[in-house]
Every structure is written in C-alpha cells, then in structure tokens.
Design an enzyme around this catalytic site. Sequence first.
Site, short mmCIF file in Angstrom:
data_model
loop_
_atom_site.label_atom_id
_atom_site.label_comp_id
_atom_site.label_asym_id
_atom_site.label_seq_id
_atom_site.Cartn_x
_atom_site.Cartn_y
_atom_site.Cartn_z
N HIS A 40 0.83 5.11 1.09
CA HIS A 40 0.19 6.22 1.89
C HIS A 40 0.13 7.47 1.21
O HIS A 40 1.35 7.86 0.73
CB HIS A 40 0.95 6.57 3.21
CG HIS A 40 1.07 5.29 4.16
ND1 HIS A 40 0.22 5.21 5.35
CD2 HIS A 40 1.67 4.13 4.39
CE1 HIS A 40 0.73 4.15 5.87
NE2 HIS A 40 1.60 3.44 5.30
N HIS A 100 0.82 -1.36 0.08
CA HIS A 100 0.15 0.07 0.04
C HIS A 100 0.83 1.24 -0.08
O HIS A 100 1.92 1.27 0.64
CB HIS A 100 -0.96 0.11 1.18
CG HIS A 100 -0.29 -0.10 2.35
ND1 HIS A 100 -0.01 -1.42 2.90
CD2 HIS A 100 0.26 0.84 3.61
CE1 HIS A 100 0.80 -1.24 4.18
NE2 HIS A 100 0.93 0.11 4.50
P1 AMP Z 1 1.81 0.30 7.23
O1 AMP Z 1 2.36 0.88 8.77
O2 AMP Z 1 2.79 1.01 6.55
O3 AMP Z 1 1.78 -1.05 7.24
O4 AMP Z 1 0.31 1.03 7.50
C1 AMP Z 1 -0.95 0.28 7.63
C2 AMP Z 1 -1.85 1.55 7.85
O5 AMP Z 1 -2.97 0.95 7.83
C3 AMP Z 1 -1.92 1.97 9.27
O6 AMP Z 1 -1.57 3.64 8.84
C4 AMP Z 1 -3.04 1.63 9.65
O7 AMP Z 1 -3.77 2.93 10.24
C5 AMP Z 1 -3.86 1.52 8.70
N1 AMP Z 1 -4.93 0.56 8.76
C6 AMP Z 1 -5.29 -0.34 9.30
N2 AMP Z 1 -6.23 -1.17 9.62
C7 AMP Z 1 -7.13 -0.15 8.73
C8 AMP Z 1 -8.66 -0.57 8.14
N3 AMP Z 1 -9.34 -1.37 8.57
N4 AMP Z 1 -8.97 0.68 7.47
C9 AMP Z 1 -8.14 1.81 7.07
N5 AMP Z 1 -6.82 1.83 7.47
C10 AMP Z 1 -6.22 0.76 8.26
#
Ligand code: AMP
Length: 133
Positions: free
Chosen positions: A102, A100
């Site tokens: 950001h 993903h």
């Molecule tokens: P990373 O640390 O790069 O793996 O980012 C994962 C991101 O996913 C974090 O910023 C979380 O806040 C976000 N996240 C986790 N679960 C959900 C969800 N159900 N809906 C939206 N964002 C999420």
Amino acid sequence: MKNNCIFCAIAAGEIPSFKVYEDDVVLAYLDINPFSKGHVLVIPKEHTEGLLDTPDATLAAVVARVKKVAAHIKDALPCDGFNILQNNGEAAGQTVKHVHFHIVPRYGMEPISFENHKGDMDELKALAERIRL
Ligand code: AMP
Ligand code: ZN
C-alpha cells in the site's frame, strides 16, 4: 479465476481497475476503498501470498516500483509524505492473499485511520488519470 485470486484477475485484465502504472513485473492501481486520497496498491503480476513466499528478486523489483510510483504520487498530488504498508496474514489485517504494498499519501499533519473508506468511482477515475505514469 486464476489462483481464485481477485488481484490475479485484475493483473490479467479480467476485472477492471483504476490503473496507475504497469510494466512486465508489476501493476499499480488505486485502492477502491482508500485510507486517503491517492491510496495505491502495487502488486507483482506473479501470484504469491505474502512477503515470506515471494522470491527476493521479485521483492526487490516490486519495491523499486513502489519507490517509482510513490515519487510520482508525491509530485502529482499535494501530499507531504506517505506510508508504505504491507500486511501478512489475517491477524495483520491482510484481506487479499496476493502480496501487495500500500502507498498511502499523507497531507500535512492530518491524522488518518488506517481503515477503508468507500471510494467514489468518478473521483477514483479522475484521480487515476491525474496520477497515471
Ligand atoms: P489488505 O487488507 O492489506 O489485504 O489490503 C487489501 C486492499 O485491497 C484493501 O485496502 C481493499 O480496499 C483493496 N481492494 C480489494 N478489492 C479491490 C479491487 N477490486 N480494486 C482495488 N482495490 C481493492
Ligand atoms: Zn493472485
């Protein structure tokens, strides 16, 4: 849950999200625990773990959507810039093992910590409606 993956479940509509953009390749939705107002995640619908196991063609398609969504956010919100982050591996802070990107809007010269802040569900719902493409 497919691939035992929360982002696959979101892409399949099994878990709700504050959707901002969707097409055949990607889904973009608000991060529920944002770094800043309008923090969006862009994921390919196809499951891969990170940058290195994602086919080049998929990455190219996803980055084109990241650009499209970021341009729209810049029009729809009073932000002055944005960061693109893409974490690979726990050591890099990756918590969800579905690749993903950001998009983190920045406002003026306001410093932010790249840490999650508990999102307010009503605020996120209104924000998603405001920036949906
Ligand atoms: P990373 O640390 O790069 O793996 O980012 C994962 C991101 O996913 C974090 O910023 C979380 O806040 C976000 N996240 C986790 N679960 C959900 C969800 N159900 N809906 C939206 N964002 C999420
Ligand atoms: Zn997945």
